[in-house]
Design an enzyme around this catalytic site. Sequence first.
Site, short mmCIF file in Angstrom:
data_model
loop_
_atom_site.label_atom_id
_atom_site.label_comp_id
_atom_site.label_asym_id
_atom_site.label_seq_id
_atom_site.Cartn_x
_atom_site.Cartn_y
_atom_site.Cartn_z
N GLU A 122 42.62 43.82 45.25
CA GLU A 122 42.07 44.37 44.00
C GLU A 122 40.83 45.21 44.29
O GLU A 122 40.23 45.12 45.38
CB GLU A 122 41.73 43.25 43.02
CG GLU A 122 40.61 42.36 43.48
CD GLU A 122 40.04 41.52 42.35
OE1 GLU A 122 39.43 42.13 41.44
OE2 GLU A 122 40.16 40.30 42.38
N ASP A 178 38.31 33.05 24.07
CA ASP A 178 37.99 33.85 25.26
C ASP A 178 38.79 33.33 26.45
O ASP A 178 38.39 32.38 27.12
CB ASP A 178 36.49 33.80 25.55
CG ASP A 178 36.06 34.82 26.60
OD1 ASP A 178 36.94 35.50 27.15
OD2 ASP A 178 34.84 34.94 26.84
N SER A 182 41.23 34.77 29.83
CA SER A 182 41.52 35.93 30.64
C SER A 182 42.97 36.38 30.51
O SER A 182 43.90 35.57 30.46
CB SER A 182 41.22 35.63 32.11
OG SER A 182 41.66 36.69 32.95
N ALA A 183 43.16 37.70 30.50
CA ALA A 183 44.50 38.27 30.51
C ALA A 183 45.20 38.03 31.85
O ALA A 183 46.41 38.24 31.95
CB ALA A 183 44.44 39.77 30.22
N ASP A 184 44.45 37.59 32.86
CA ASP A 184 45.09 37.26 34.13
C ASP A 184 46.23 36.27 33.92
O ASP A 184 47.30 36.38 34.53
CB ASP A 184 44.08 36.63 35.11
CG ASP A 184 43.02 37.60 35.58
OD1 ASP A 184 43.09 38.79 35.24
OD2 ASP A 184 42.10 37.15 36.30
N LYS A 230 37.38 31.17 38.90
CA LYS A 230 35.94 31.29 39.07
C LYS A 230 35.22 30.07 38.53
O LYS A 230 35.61 29.51 37.51
CB LYS A 230 35.44 32.57 38.39
CG LYS A 230 36.03 33.84 39.01
CD LYS A 230 35.53 35.08 38.30
CE LYS A 230 36.06 36.34 38.98
NZ LYS A 230 37.50 36.54 38.76
#
Length: 359
Positions: A49, A162, A164-166, A183
């Site tokens: 990435e 909230d 993540s779109a991950d 994380k």
Amino acid sequence: MTGLPPSTPAAFSSAASIAAPGSSAGPAVHVAEEVVRALADGRPVVALESTIFTHGLPRPRNLAVALEAERQLREAGVVPATIGVHAGVPTVGLSTEQITELSAIDGLDKVSLRDLPVVAALGRHGGTTVAATAFLAHRAGIRVFSTGGLGGVHFGASESFDESADMTTLAATPVTVISAGVKSILDIRATLERFETFNIPVIGYRTRKYPGFYVTDSGHEINFSVESPEEAAKVIDARDRLDLPQAVLIANPVDPAKQLPPEELDGILARAWAEAERQGVTGNASTPFLLDHIQRDTGGRSLEVNVEVYRGNVRLGGEIAIALAAAASSAAVSTAVSAGGSASSGDPAGRNSARQTGA
């Protein structure tokens, strides 16, 4: 399940760019010739990435780490494919010049999957997140992607939503992602629950203790582990034979001798979150803000752990890509031998027939 349709790998025999169906506006994605050739030849390729050097690390360390990762893979016989958006073109296999340029730009867009069409249409530069990188890697036909840490569920997500779109992207994108867990700033327990909901397998590398990015053990157990790159390759091949749409997550913990002291981490994270709340930092700005705060709080020690995490994941990604390429090569040889045997098994009849006619 997620509303995100699985993408299909590109055909590389005709071009190094992937055209948008029904569009005459040019290629939607550019794939570097080196990557195209490697994939066509069945050689190992690992996706990397770009947000790690556009948003995650300070200058000039960001560029040094990005180029080191590519060099590390090349020395192992693996082709690196650093992914990002350059001048509006999602690119699989950024050149050294492009990486250098992107690493030096202030205010660069942080590009998740939802942002790809926007930055492409507006001709902007961007660093791709795990979600966008995984999508583009799979679109190009790359099976392995090494990163640092994954996105997940933020604390308080039951009210803020909230997440993540991950996670939703990986639920519909059959790549293999090597990370050191999610994380440390995230709600790891809730994130693991969401991975389960999305049917995303989480597999420890030589451990069943889920890592916490900066620390080897987050305090959460996972069900499965693999002991070698070859075992990981078998899991990946099994996923593909079953035609399942989701990613395989390989959790690779940082060396215990190089982790942040676990007893310090809770206090560090509490201070980081308090400062983010005080400044009103939310959304996708929160992760870089929190990581920067942690780096300053630890006097730079967290940066060294971050880099060590990345090195380890790049190394393991290369090893798994090599194992996958070797397995594919062996399968091709076996198929060819089997086909040859089938052909020759019918040949004796032909030879006998020829002898009977006096040929």
